[in-house]
Write an enzyme that holds these catalytic residues in place. Sequence first.
Site, mmCIF file in Angstrom:
data_model
loop_
_atom_site.group_PDB
_atom_site.id
_atom_site.type_symbol
_atom_site.label_atom_id
_atom_site.label_comp_id
_atom_site.label_asym_id
_atom_site.label_seq_id
_atom_site.Cartn_x
_atom_site.Cartn_y
_atom_site.Cartn_z
ATOM 1 N N SER A 188 33.802 33.502 4.062
ATOM 2 C CA SER A 188 34.787 32.443 4.259
ATOM 3 C C SER A 188 35.907 32.598 3.250
ATOM 4 C CB SER A 188 34.130 31.070 4.074
ATOM 5 O OG SER A 188 33.805 30.855 2.704
ATOM 6 N N ASP A 189 37.094 32.141 3.599
ATOM 7 C CA ASP A 189 38.115 32.013 2.573
ATOM 8 C C ASP A 189 37.706 30.863 1.659
ATOM 9 O OD1 ASP A 189 40.353 32.423 1.049
ATOM 10 O OD2 ASP A 189 41.747 32.414 2.728
ATOM 11 N N LEU A 190 38.262 30.835 0.467
ATOM 12 C CA LEU A 190 37.812 29.906 -0.562
ATOM 13 C C LEU A 190 37.850 28.455 -0.074
ATOM 14 C CD1 LEU A 190 36.881 29.481 -3.466
ATOM 15 C CD2 LEU A 190 39.281 29.416 -4.153
ATOM 16 N N SER A 203 36.838 27.179 2.671
ATOM 17 C CA SER A 203 37.148 26.900 4.080
ATOM 18 C C SER A 203 35.965 26.327 4.850
ATOM 19 C CB SER A 203 37.675 28.158 4.778
ATOM 20 O OG SER A 203 36.664 29.144 4.895
#
Length: 786
Positions: free
Chosen positions: A315-317, A319
């Site tokens: 995941s992006d930070l 998200s």
Amino acid sequence: MYQKVIFFLLSFGLVLGVFGQDRLPYQDASLDTETRIQDLLKRMSLEEKVGQLSTLLGWDMYEKEGGKVSHSKALEQAVQERYIGSLWATLRADPWTQKTLVSGLDPELAAKATNAIQDFAVRQSRLGIPLILAEEAPHGHMAIGTTVFPTSIGQSSTWNPLLIEEMAKTIAKETRLQGGHIGYGPVLDLAREPRWSRVEETYGEDPYLNSQMGMAMVKGFQGESLQSGENIVSTLKHFAAYGVPEGGHNGSGMSVGQRELNQSYFPPFKAAVGVGALSVMTSYNSIDGVPSTANPYLFREMLRKQWGFNGFVVSDLGSISGLRGSHHVAATGEEAASLALRAGVDADLGGNGFDKNLVAAVQKGMVEESMLDEAVANVLRLKFDMGLFENPFVDPSRAKQEVRKLEHIQLARQVAKESITLLKNEGNLLPLSKSLRKVAVIGPNADNIYNQLGDYTAPQPESNVVTVLEGIQNKIGKENVEYVKGVAVRDTTQLDIDLAVAAAKRAEVVVMVLGGSSARDFTIEHEDTGAARVSQSNGGIISDMESGEGYDRMTLDLMGHQLKLLQAVQETGTPVVLVLIKGRPLLLNWAAENIPAMLDAWYPGQEGGNAIADVLFGDYNPAGRLPISVPVSVGQLPVYYNYKVPKKHDYVESGAEPLYAFGHGLSYTEFVYEDLQVAVGGDVENPTVSVTFQVQNRGEMGGDEVVQLYLRDLISSTVTPIKQLVRFERAYIPAGDQKTFTFELGKEEMQLLNMDMEWVVEPGEFDLMVGASSNDIRMSQIFEIK
């Protein structure tokens, strides 16, 4: 020698201390990876499995005291209580992390710190599982004392994938020698919205150019073997369609059809997966109402089923938590965690999205433990394949000796030189003579190291970075150069326009260095995701930052009083060369009409000053090409070159064409194209098109030419682009010489998605165009596929 002995003993002690004499199957390197994964999974508790998916922020996991480093209490808690599997940005230094040149780590200390972290993780965890350390590495490892290359938009301006692959090898080596295993990059988002803050991180607006650059980065990062000790895993960002947010707002949703996703936004990712990319990151945005991090179509259907991806999705930070807090598609943390896992997300960047939420979700039956096991296996596979169970440590002496060594600095200069684009050269003002005895260097970006490095850059010693002022001084001597800053990038209280005008009047030529900045300082506030938070001045000095993650623009004008400075200096009558250092296209209408020579350098990195001086004074013939169109007005947006037919008509106020088109770039010499030959074979099932032509250098200076092939399907069952880049090549041609270029095209270049969403080549005519840019077509020929 002493350090190497300690390094060996540390590794040997790990083997004896953790594994003992009787190894368990997962500890046996002679067994295949899948056998080891299944053995380890059977020994793990639910909490340990979930912990392996957690990637915590790493910069608090070490302690530094003088010249010594050790693991921190925060690491002890993370390993013993949360069973974490990974860390991110352990070696990162910037205003967000609050790590400076004093409190951060040089390469040798960085290697010692990661060794200390790994030593605790494998000795003090029940199963002795090493950590994966992921680092930011889009244009150099984001750590102190590393080599800083041009940002990605500059890299793509080279139109030289082989050079970028060599750059990626260097970044990978510097990262791995300090203990990193994953490099976040490349960013493969199409940049068709220049107001968006992260244009500098992309390779521009075109899917084919993005694909070529992305493949080069992956091949350079991952190399032939991840056990080489010098290669790292590449994490592709951000899947998918993240670079065209509504209104330019970072992370905003967008609506796009399946056909456009498959024809424009997916190809760079598919190409990078095709050469072996082992990690993909989700994006913050939603597509047609579905957040990326909760979208199984992206990760389970496209990535794994259709493309055969065998790595892991991160995941992006934040998200995963964002599914609840930002997108509001989940009411609880457990729902958000189960949505992400079901979508195919394997790892949680930040560590707060899965963690206790995913444990609870499994216990409540919201998600099957078999699906959890699948995600854990995807993470463990990388640890086994990299050989981390056998050798999690690095040699600090190598990090000290080989990070930012001379060859790497020279490569940074070469990438910067090849990225510089000559936008205009009226009257052949450039190149300048080295016999000049009075050059005025003026502007806020002429002597500011951080303004030329871009976002995702760590603090660097000033001696490591060459500014434009210093580069010019290196060419003609300090005594022949007068410098005046003139104005700031944004702040309007810093005014020395009168001093700049006076210097211009005394000079034979003026080099104006204007543009933008993505440089963060310690007064800037940050979001939880690490993006800079835009804030207005509270009466103090306004930061130069007008680009970089979080700094979206409403206009694309030069900010502050930069245009006023440029106009005042131009009025002196002294010839002016404008050098642009920036992260996104800016409006250059006045400059294009009034300034005789302009260079675009984007953010050129640590050797930018030397590279720009090489071009200014003719030691290097520029051949950079724009990877993104430069608009005349924000009212034109979007203004990318390969829009769908019909042809755009003009506006009441102005034309529809950009100021400078995709692929544009001039040279100090003249190239002439001739003798185009096209040979067609096969049929719609297996078409072949051979293209051959000559390019002659009729000038007096050798240089690179970037030849570009575009294709248009003249009649098609679904709407297709007005033209599409299908091949390019950058090649050196000596003065008076010529070169034959040959290209082979096939089904992939001529296919489209028909009404039934099937990839087909349709019979009919195609227009093949050969030129020096998307709007500088030198030759064309229509051919037919039967």
